[in-house]
Scaffold this motif. Structure first.
Motif, short mmCIF file in Angstrom:
data_model
loop_
_atom_site.label_atom_id
_atom_site.label_comp_id
_atom_site.label_asym_id
_atom_site.label_seq_id
_atom_site.Cartn_x
_atom_site.Cartn_y
_atom_site.Cartn_z
N THR A 7 0.86 -1.18 0.00
CA THR A 7 0.00 0.00 0.00
C THR A 7 0.89 1.23 0.00
OG1 THR A 7 -1.73 -1.14 1.24
CG2 THR A 7 -1.80 1.26 1.22
N LYS A 8 0.59 2.20 -0.86
CA LYS A 8 1.38 3.42 -0.92
C LYS A 8 0.69 4.49 -0.09
CE LYS A 8 3.72 4.54 -4.52
NZ LYS A 8 4.19 4.99 -5.85
N MET A 9 1.43 5.08 0.81
CA MET A 9 0.89 6.14 1.66
C MET A 9 2.03 7.02 2.16
SD MET A 9 -0.04 4.03 5.15
CE MET A 9 -0.57 2.53 4.32
N SER A 10 1.68 8.20 2.61
CA SER A 10 2.68 9.11 3.17
C SER A 10 3.01 8.71 4.60
CB SER A 10 2.17 10.55 3.13
OG SER A 10 1.08 10.71 4.03
N LEU A 11 4.09 9.27 5.13
CA LEU A 11 4.48 8.96 6.50
C LEU A 11 3.45 9.49 7.50
CD1 LEU A 11 8.31 9.71 6.36
CD2 LEU A 11 7.15 7.51 6.13
N ILE A 12 2.76 10.57 7.13
CA ILE A 12 1.72 11.11 8.01
C ILE A 12 0.54 10.15 8.06
CG2 ILE A 12 0.05 12.98 8.28
CD1 ILE A 12 2.14 14.88 7.15
N ARG A 44 -3.13 21.24 19.37
CA ARG A 44 -3.22 21.67 17.97
C ARG A 44 -3.23 23.19 17.86
NH1 ARG A 44 -7.20 20.54 12.88
NH2 ARG A 44 -5.54 20.71 11.36
N MET A 45 -3.87 23.87 18.79
CA MET A 45 -3.85 25.32 18.76
C MET A 45 -2.44 25.85 19.02
SD MET A 45 -6.80 26.04 17.79
CE MET A 45 -6.56 27.81 17.83
N GLU A 46 -1.69 25.16 19.88
CA GLU A 46 -0.30 25.55 20.11
C GLU A 46 0.53 25.38 18.84
OE1 GLU A 46 1.12 23.20 23.32
OE2 GLU A 46 -0.13 24.18 24.83
N VAL A 47 0.32 24.26 18.14
CA VAL A 47 1.06 24.01 16.90
C VAL A 47 0.68 25.04 15.84
CG1 VAL A 47 1.34 22.38 15.00
CG2 VAL A 47 1.37 21.55 17.35
N THR A 48 -0.60 25.39 15.77
CA THR A 48 -1.04 26.41 14.82
C THR A 48 -0.37 27.75 15.10
OG1 THR A 48 -3.20 25.32 14.62
CG2 THR A 48 -3.06 27.61 13.90
N GLN A 112 -0.36 18.37 10.68
CA GLN A 112 -0.99 17.40 9.80
C GLN A 112 -1.18 16.04 10.49
OE1 GLN A 112 -2.35 18.01 6.62
NE2 GLN A 112 -2.07 20.02 7.56
N ILE A 113 -0.23 15.67 11.34
CA ILE A 113 -0.38 14.41 12.09
C ILE A 113 -1.56 14.51 13.05
CG2 ILE A 113 0.71 12.95 13.84
CD1 ILE A 113 3.38 13.49 12.48
N ILE A 222 10.14 14.60 2.09
CA ILE A 222 9.99 13.22 2.54
C ILE A 222 8.57 12.96 3.03
CG2 ILE A 222 10.66 11.61 4.38
CD1 ILE A 222 13.51 12.59 4.06
N PHE A 223 7.99 13.92 3.75
CA PHE A 223 6.65 13.73 4.27
C PHE A 223 5.57 13.92 3.21
CE2 PHE A 223 8.66 13.81 8.36
CZ PHE A 223 7.80 13.08 9.17
#
Length: 264
Positions: A7-12, A44-48, A112-113, A222-223
């Protein structure tokens, strides 16, 4: 691995599957408790906030590098100390720009994670837009959610789909340009210093800034790439073998027993 299904998928996406495996465990209800939802909303608000702050710093510093010739030779006073703005400051500003770009990359990947994790939490209980349930805790990019074409309830028409595709293309081009803009200015400073007879320390700082920039761009690339992932022999959130692995082992044991019988 040749010939095996993959299966092909991104690391996220792959990271989100790891979290999804936890949802199927006995402690899966933990992720729907107020304490966890409050915590992930706050994170998530901190990351934003980190994304906005670091991206703004990178863009501002890159713009200073772009128009540095206009302010070179001037001076300013701060706390009674007069500082002269000279070309020697360009590698330092370049390094600060690279650091802000790298921090932006880290923060965006984290965002994104967390977004994928929220999707998995919602999908597990058949809620397609789990973020709207957390609007009292986390009002984040609601405009983006509003323009996404709908499938459930009132289904979106072709007009919205076309509009979103055009908007996605424009946003992608502008975002890529804004992301590469600091990298371009850092590379320009590096080339200017390397080709000049400037001091070695300035060249060293410019080289470090370029390496940090390459790190940030490579990490982002990469991601974005989709890698191949193959079926494993063990469940991800436990130490138990998968059903496919058990059947394969049973088949190999049966073949071994049959060969032993024929030998006797």
């Amino acid at each position: 691995m040749v010939g095996k299904a993959y299966t092909k998928m991104s690391l996220i996406e792959r990271s989100a599957l790891t979290f999804e495996s936890f949802l199927h465990r006995d402690f899966g209800n933990r992720f729907y408790q107020p304490e966890f939802l409050d915590g992930i909303s706050a994170r998530r608000m901190e990351v934003t906030s980190r994304i906005g702050k670091s991206a703004g710093q990178a863009f501002l510093l890159a713009t200073i590098l772009a128009f540095f010739d206009l302010i070179s030779g001037s001076s300013f006073t701060y706390g009674g100390l007069t500082l002269q703005i000279t070309k020697d400051l360009t590698p330092i500003i370049s390094l600060l720009t690279a650091g802000a770009l790298l921090n932006t990359t880290f923060a965006f990947i984290d965002d994104q994670i967390l977004f994928r994790i929220l999707l998995k939490i919602g999908n597990h209980i058949k809620i397609q837009n789990f973020q709207l349930l957390l609007v009292d805790k986390m009002a984040h990019n609601l405009w983006g959610d509003a323009v996404v074409p709908r499938v459930f309830g009132y289904k979106s028409g072709r007009g919205q789909t076309i509009a979103v595709r055009l908007l996605s293309f424009v946003v992608l081009v502008i975002s890529a340009a804004m992301y590469l803009y600091p990298g371009f200015m850092i590379a320009r400073v590096f080339l200017d210093l390397i080709s000049s007879d400037g001091r070695w320390i300035a060249k060293a700082i410019a080289s470090l800034a370029l390496m940090v920039t390459i790190w940030a761009l490579l990490l982002g690339a990469i991601f974005m790439v989709k890698f191949k992932f193959y079926p494993a022999d063990w469940h991800e959130s436990t130490d138990q073998p998968t059903e496919e692995f058990i059947r394969r082992m049973q088949s190999e044991i049966a073949k071994g027993d049959g060969s032993a019988s024929e030998t006797r």
